[in-house]
Scaffold this active site. Structure first.
Site, PDB file in Angstrom:
ATOM      1  N   GLU A   1      48.354  98.010  46.628  1.00 43.64           N
ATOM      2  CA  GLU A   1      48.589  96.962  45.632  1.00 43.64           C
ATOM      3  C   GLU A   1      50.056  97.018  45.237  1.00 43.64           C
ATOM      4  OE1 GLU A   1      46.655  94.466  44.971  1.00 43.64           O
ATOM      5  OE2 GLU A   1      45.351  95.350  46.480  1.00 43.64           O
TER       6      GLU A   1
ATOM      7  N   CYS B   1      52.824  94.501  36.790  1.00 46.88           N
ATOM      8  CA  CYS B   1      52.857  93.762  38.054  1.00 46.88           C
ATOM      9  C   CYS B   1      52.449  92.319  37.811  1.00 46.88           C
ATOM     10  CB  CYS B   1      51.932  94.422  39.062  1.00 46.88           C
ATOM     11  SG  CYS B   1      50.289  94.662  38.400  1.00 46.88           S
TER      12      CYS B   1
HETATM   13  P1  NAD Z   1      57.296 102.645  43.389  1.00 47.27           P
HETATM   14  O1  NAD Z   1      56.962 101.920  44.635  1.00 47.27           O
HETATM   15  O2  NAD Z   1      58.697 103.005  43.142  1.00 47.27           O
HETATM   16  O3  NAD Z   1      56.452 103.997  43.290  1.00 47.27           O
HETATM   17  C1  NAD Z   1      55.046 103.992  43.385  1.00 47.27           C
HETATM   18  C2  NAD Z   1      54.590 105.375  43.800  1.00 47.27           C
HETATM   19  O4  NAD Z   1      55.021 105.610  45.147  1.00 47.27           O
HETATM   20  C3  NAD Z   1      55.165 106.500  42.961  1.00 47.27           C
HETATM   21  O5  NAD Z   1      54.165 107.483  42.765  1.00 47.27           O
HETATM   22  C4  NAD Z   1      56.275 107.027  43.853  1.00 47.27           C
HETATM   23  O6  NAD Z   1      56.608 108.367  43.574  1.00 47.27           O
HETATM   24  C5  NAD Z   1      55.651 106.882  45.205  1.00 47.27           C
HETATM   25  N1  NAD Z   1      56.551 106.883  46.377  1.00 47.27           N
HETATM   26  C6  NAD Z   1      57.839 106.474  46.457  1.00 47.27           C
HETATM   27  N2  NAD Z   1      58.287 106.605  47.721  1.00 47.27           N
HETATM   28  C7  NAD Z   1      57.264 107.109  48.465  1.00 47.27           C
HETATM   29  C8  NAD Z   1      57.085 107.441  49.849  1.00 47.27           C
HETATM   30  N3  NAD Z   1      58.062 107.297  50.735  1.00 47.27           N
HETATM   31  N4  NAD Z   1      55.892 107.903  50.238  1.00 47.27           N
HETATM   32  C9  NAD Z   1      54.880 108.050  49.363  1.00 47.27           C
HETATM   33  N5  NAD Z   1      54.990 107.752  48.056  1.00 47.27           N
HETATM   34  C10 NAD Z   1      56.165 107.277  47.605  1.00 47.27           C
HETATM   35  O7  NAD Z   1      56.714 101.756  42.184  1.00 47.27           O
HETATM   36  P2  NAD Z   1      56.781 102.049  40.639  1.00 47.27           P
HETATM   37  O8  NAD Z   1      58.179 101.819  40.172  1.00 47.27           O
HETATM   38  O9  NAD Z   1      56.124 103.348  40.304  1.00 47.27           O
HETATM   39  O10 NAD Z   1      55.828 100.920  40.066  1.00 47.27           O
HETATM   40  C11 NAD Z   1      56.239  99.621  39.848  1.00 47.27           C
HETATM   41  C12 NAD Z   1      55.779  98.728  40.979  1.00 47.27           C
HETATM   42  O11 NAD Z   1      54.374  98.792  41.093  1.00 47.27           O
HETATM   43  C13 NAD Z   1      56.095  97.256  40.745  1.00 47.27           C
HETATM   44  O12 NAD Z   1      56.522  96.686  41.938  1.00 47.27           O
HETATM   45  C14 NAD Z   1      54.739  96.694  40.314  1.00 47.27           C
HETATM   46  O13 NAD Z   1      54.606  95.304  40.534  1.00 47.27           O
HETATM   47  C15 NAD Z   1      53.811  97.490  41.147  1.00 47.27           C
HETATM   48  N6  NAD Z   1      52.457  97.504  40.579  1.00 47.27           N
HETATM   49  C16 NAD Z   1      51.492  96.798  41.231  1.00 47.27           C
HETATM   50  C17 NAD Z   1      50.212  96.755  40.711  1.00 47.27           C
HETATM   51  C18 NAD Z   1      49.133  95.976  41.378  1.00 47.27           C
HETATM   52  O14 NAD Z   1      47.961  96.153  41.043  1.00 47.27           O
HETATM   53  N7  NAD Z   1      49.453  95.112  42.315  1.00 47.27           N
HETATM   54  C19 NAD Z   1      49.926  97.460  39.536  1.00 47.27           C
HETATM   55  C20 NAD Z   1      50.943  98.185  38.925  1.00 47.27           C
HETATM   56  C21 NAD Z   1      52.197  98.210  39.469  1.00 47.27           C
END
Ligand code: NAD
Length: 513
Positions: A285, A319
């Site tokens: 997501e 999001c």
């Molecule tokens: P992010 O993508 O920076 O991080 C998400 C997670 O991924 C974190 O735990 C991070 O440590 C991890 N991560 C980063 N690089 C990685 C890799 N190479 N391998 C594995 N894990 C890795 O996102 P964020 O800043 O934590 O959250 C905000 C984003 O999330 C926004 O884009 C928002 O729209 C989205 N979001 C989507 C939903 C949904 O239901 N669609 C809900 C909440 C947030």
């Protein structure tokens, strides 16, 4: 069993609740600065490498210190999770669900305390933090019931002389990667959906909010969840991220986060690692560029309120945040004026003092959002906010940028902060074209009193969660199963009846007699 009902939100106007929240904030503050371990197979491991989690609203406050895993420890966690899976997969769904129901009961009892951790660690005001806890409780209650339903007999066409049964069996060891913006609800929902379906997991929380995740892991231990079902492995994504998702023993990855990281994970898991005997499954997501559309028949006061709530709730860091307002030209000036007035009334300050607007989560977000505000100033007309706000934290003024063209960057790219761009539509069809003109497709709202427009929007507004005459944030578990189209992800519909199927595989057994 009692039918599922959403957990009510707390009314903080009631002095009893207000006092309880203040007491919880004081209690939680007295626990600041503690160290939290990794948890692998129930063993608590403190490492040399640590992460400091600070209050984004008061930078000199250290909320907690979290030990970080390296690749060896992650590998050890895989072995433990694999071993535990051998028995956990056969624990009956009723028993597995029982752990979730107990966790929900304890969380309900300690609601204010869990909310207080999020006030300090994520910068949520009281209402936002309380809603996050309520959603976490909802996920526990809902997925528990769903596991029991899926564990029961499934309908098949009868065949004379054969006993046919369809069962849903778990997949194996999953990697759970949640974001920081719903640091309790989404993290707990993703984790418990996987385990109640019979999988064991490695949970890597977001680096901005490891302490609230550590508190959840403590709670799961307290309610008696067997060791090794949830293995807690916080760490730098740069060091352990690709290692977790690329590991040959990873059976599935459940990810919620940004578009770019989601796509990276999608690529990594598509490669077959040596020793891997399955196609890894991805539940992803991702981001959104959600919008509120207003036509000329709408209640403009309601629409303006909806735009402000969608854009600035939790500083626009959802999001589902409405970061675009697409308004019919005949009512554009009036809606804009109302939104400017409502935005200017929003006060900014410390989350623990419950201001409507608090800080954004960290320095990286802060700088990115301020950059987008500068881009917005070039692409449109700044009419409210426009930069940093006072305070010892990452405070940004709620910002409105008017007269933006439909292909401007602030209309296409996810900003994830308190910024909304206004765009004028020539007619209703044009407003829907603008709405669909992004690579995302998560949420949208339409304010209209025109039945034809509502029916047109039902067909043509392309997003996973579409709302009429209400804001585009605030999905409720069970009521609004949540997930998006296109670059917003795999449309998993968290909090819906299809969700647990993503963590299982169907097995059909036919016995002839
Ligand atoms: P992010 O993508 O920076 O991080 C998400 C997670 O991924 C974190 O735990 C991070 O440590 C991890 N991560 C980063 N690089 C990685 C890799 N190479 N391998 C594995 N894990 C890795 O996102 P964020 O800043 O934590 O959250 C905000 C984003 O999330 C926004 O884009 C928002 O729209 C989205 N979001 C989507 C939903 C949904 O239901 N669609 C809900 C909440 C947030």
């Amino acid at each position: 069993m009692i039918e599922f009902r959403n957990e009510p939100f707390t009314n903080f106007a009631d002095p009893v609740n207000k006092e309880a929240m203040q007491a919880a904030l004081t209690k939680v503050k007295s626990e600041f600065g503690k160290e939290y371990p990794l948890v692998i197979g129930g063993e608590k491991i403190f490492t040399e490498n640590k992460l400091e989690s600070r209050n984004p609203g008061k930078l000199d406050e250290l909320v907690g210190i979290q030990s970080k895993a390296n690749r060896d420890l992650v590998d050890q966690a895989f072995q433990v999770a694999l071993e535990r899976f051998k028995s956990w997969q056969f624990v009956s769904p009723d028993v597995r669900a029982g752990y979730l129901f107990r966790a929900a009961a304890v969380m309900r009892r300690r609601k204010f305390e869990f909310a207080a951790w999020m006030v300090y660690e994520a910068g949520k005001n009281w209402g936002e933090a309380d809603a996050d806890v309520a959603e976490a409780i909802d996920f526990l209650e809902f997925y528990g019931r769903e596991a029991i339903r899926l564990g029961g007999p499934q309908p098949l066409v009868p065949l004379e002389g054969e006993d046919n049964r369809l069962t849903y069996v778990p997949l194996g060891v999953g990697v759970i990667i949640p974001p920081w913006n719903f640091p309790l609800a989404i993290m707990a929902g993703m984790t418990t959906a996987a385990i109640v379906s019979g999988n064991t997991v490695l949970l890597k929380p977001a680096s901005q909010t490891p302490i609230i995740a550590a508190k959840f892991v403590e709670l799961m231990e307290e309610i008696g969840l067997p060791a090794g079902v949830i293995n807690f492995v916080p760490g730098d994504p740069g060091e352990i991220g690709d290692f977790l998702t690329g590991h040959p023993k990873t059976r599935f990855v459940s990810f919620t986060g940004s578009r770019d990281v989601g796509l990276r994970i999608n690529q990594i898991i598509a490669k077959t690692a040596e020793g891997q005997v399955w196609i890894k499954r991805l539940v992803a997501e991702m981001g959104g560029k959600d919008a509120v559309v207003v036509d000329e028949s709408a209640d403009l006061e309601e629409a303006a309120t909806g735009i402000v709530q969608s854009a600035f709730g939790f500083q626009g860091q959802k999001c589902s945040a409405g970061s675009r307002a697409i308004i019919h030209k005949d009512v554009y000036d009036e809606v804009l004026q109302k939104v400017i007035e409502k935005t200017k009334q929003l006060t900014i300050g410390l989350p623990e003092e419950n201001y409507p607007i608090g800080p954004v989560v960290d320095e990286k977000s802060y700088n990115k959002i301020l950059e987008y505000i500068e881009i917005g100033k070039q692409e449109g007309r700044l009419v409210a906010g426009g930069g940093k706000a006072e305070g010892n934290g990452y405070y940004i003024q709620p910002t409105v940028i008017a007269d933006v063209k439909e292909d401007a960057r602030v209309m296409l790219e996810e900003i994830f902060g308190p910024v909304v761009a206004f765009c004028k539509a020539e007619n209703f069809e044009h407003s829907i074209e603008i709405f669909n003109n992004t690579e995302y497709g998560l949420t949208g709202a339409l304010y209209s009193n025109n039945r034809e427009h509502l029916e047109y929007a039902r067909k043509y507004m392309h997003c996973g969660n579409l709302y009429f005459n209400r804001k585009c944030t605030g999905a409720l578990v069970g009521v609004h199963p949540f997930g998006g189209f296109n670059m917003s992800g795999t449309d998993s519909k968290a909090g819906g009846r299809d969700y647990l199927l993503l963590f299982t595989q169907g097995k059909v057994i036919s016995e002839r007699f």
